[in-house]
Motif scaffolding. Structure first.
Motif, PDB file in Angstrom:
ATOM      1  N   SER A  48       0.821  -1.201   0.000  1.00 16.68           N
ATOM      2  CA  SER A  48       0.000   0.000   0.000  1.00 16.68           C
ATOM      3  C   SER A  48       0.860   1.258   0.000  1.00 16.68           C
ATOM      4  N   SER A  49       0.462   2.268   0.725  1.00 16.38           N
ATOM      5  CA  SER A  49       1.153   3.564   0.735  1.00 16.38           C
ATOM      6  C   SER A  49       1.996   3.764   1.989  1.00 16.38           C
ATOM      7  N   VAL A  50       2.334   2.687   2.672  1.00 17.21           N
ATOM      8  CA  VAL A  50       3.035   2.778   3.950  1.00 17.21           C
ATOM      9  C   VAL A  50       4.425   3.383   3.780  1.00 17.21           C
ATOM     10  N   LEU A  51       5.124   3.014   2.729  1.00 20.01           N
ATOM     11  CA  LEU A  51       6.473   3.531   2.514  1.00 20.01           C
ATOM     12  C   LEU A  51       6.461   5.039   2.279  1.00 20.01           C
ATOM     13  N   MET A  52       5.511   5.501   1.483  1.00 15.68           N
ATOM     14  CA  MET A  52       5.386   6.942   1.256  1.00 15.68           C
ATOM     15  C   MET A  52       4.995   7.661   2.547  1.00 15.68           C
ATOM     16  N   ALA A  53       4.116   7.045   3.325  1.00 17.17           N
ATOM     17  CA  ALA A  53       3.698   7.644   4.591  1.00 17.17           C
ATOM     18  C   ALA A  53       4.880   7.745   5.552  1.00 17.17           C
ATOM     19  N   SER A  54       5.736   6.735   5.567  1.00 18.02           N
ATOM     20  CA  SER A  54       6.886   6.779   6.474  1.00 18.02           C
ATOM     21  C   SER A  54       7.859   7.879   6.069  1.00 18.02           C
ATOM     22  N   ASN A  59       9.781  13.211   7.955  1.00 17.65           N
ATOM     23  CA  ASN A  59       9.970  14.637   7.681  1.00 17.65           C
ATOM     24  C   ASN A  59       9.022  15.516   8.495  1.00 17.65           C
ATOM     25  N   ASN A  60       8.354  14.925   9.478  1.00 21.74           N
ATOM     26  CA  ASN A  60       7.393  15.628  10.346  1.00 21.74           C
ATOM     27  C   ASN A  60       6.237  16.255   9.567  1.00 21.74           C
ATOM     28  N   GLU A  61       5.859  15.651   8.468  1.00 16.31           N
ATOM     29  CA  GLU A  61       4.684  16.074   7.699  1.00 16.31           C
ATOM     30  C   GLU A  61       3.550  15.121   8.045  1.00 16.31           C
ATOM     31  N   PHE A  62       3.019  15.274   9.252  1.00 19.97           N
ATOM     32  CA  PHE A  62       2.074  14.311   9.795  1.00 19.97           C
ATOM     33  C   PHE A  62       0.735  14.315   9.068  1.00 19.97           C
ATOM     34  N   TYR A  85       5.376  -0.940  10.692  1.00 20.65           N
ATOM     35  CA  TYR A  85       5.546   0.498  10.472  1.00 20.65           C
ATOM     36  C   TYR A  85       4.198   1.207  10.465  1.00 20.65           C
ATOM     37  N   TYR A  86       3.212   0.571   9.840  1.00 16.04           N
ATOM     38  CA  TYR A  86       1.865   1.153   9.785  1.00 16.04           C
ATOM     39  C   TYR A  86       1.345   1.392  11.204  1.00 16.04           C
ATOM     40  N   GLU A  87       1.419   0.362  12.046  1.00  9.57           N
ATOM     41  CA  GLU A  87       0.888   0.471  13.404  1.00  9.57           C
ATOM     42  C   GLU A  87       1.717   1.452  14.241  1.00  9.57           C
ATOM     43  N   PHE A  88       3.034   1.470  14.033  1.00  9.13           N
ATOM     44  CA  PHE A  88       3.892   2.399  14.758  1.00  9.13           C
ATOM     45  C   PHE A  88       3.515   3.843  14.431  1.00  9.13           C
ATOM     46  N   MET A  89       3.325   4.130  13.148  1.00  8.85           N
ATOM     47  CA  MET A  89       2.961   5.498  12.756  1.00  8.85           C
ATOM     48  C   MET A  89       1.563   5.858  13.245  1.00  8.85           C
TER      49      MET A  89
END
Length: 171
Positions: A48-54, A59-62, A85-89
């Motif tokens: 999915s988009s998890v890598l882009m979200a990370s 970069n603190n662009e929450f 990573y998904y759950e951590f974010m």
């Protein structure tokens, strides 16, 4: 590394390419386009988009990270490497919104999946210890601190653990 709209556009291109190849009787190219279409679908569900979200999260662009994480419709379908990573974010986003129960839920799930190295897993446990401390659950907080100590490698994480232990002694 695409978001949902980008993946859908890519799938449309592969379908169109397969149809054109079939029309001109280039069956091997049509099969290749169909394979790439299938790979894109697989990638959509597993990564999915998890890598882009990370990337945005680091970069603190929450806000951007939250939008990309919201695109994940079924997190249980994510690959184990992405689910942590998904759950951590999601847990960190819930902490920022001061939704403690939601944060604990996501960090509990993140603790069951690979999140990176020992340091990242240690931070998940530190967050869980901090949340247990907030609820004044001394036993759980002590258990999380014990596990986090084993994983703590950086000076910052060790310092946080010492602070949590001081708070535990006050309870």
């Amino acid at each position: 590394m695409y978001n949902n709209k980008g993946r859908y556009a890519l799938m449309a291109v592969f379908i169109a390419a397969a149809l054109v190849c079939l029309y001109y009787e280039h069956y091997q190219l049509a099969a290749l386009a169909a394979f790439l279409f299938g790979f894109t679908i697989w990638s959509h569900f597993r990564h999915s988009s998890v890598l882009m979200a990370s990337k945005h999260f680091k970069n603190n662009e929450f806000g951007k990270a939250q939008l990309l994480l919201d695109e994940v419709r079924s997190p249980e379908r994510l690959a184990k490497s992405r689910r942590g990573y998904y759950e951590f974010m999601k847990g960190n986003m819930a902490l920022k919104e001061e939704e403690w129960d939601k944060a604990e839920y996501h960090f509990q799930l993140a603790s069951r999946f690979p999140v990176g190295g020992k340091t990242q897993k240690g931070y998940v446990l530190i967050h869980l210890a901090n949340l247990a401390l907030r609820k004044k659950d001394k036993e759980r907080a002590e258990a999380y601190v014990k596990l986090a100590k084993e994983l703590a490698e950086t000076a910052r994480s060790k310092d946080i653990i010492v602070k949590i232990e001081k708070e535990l002694n006050r309870l």
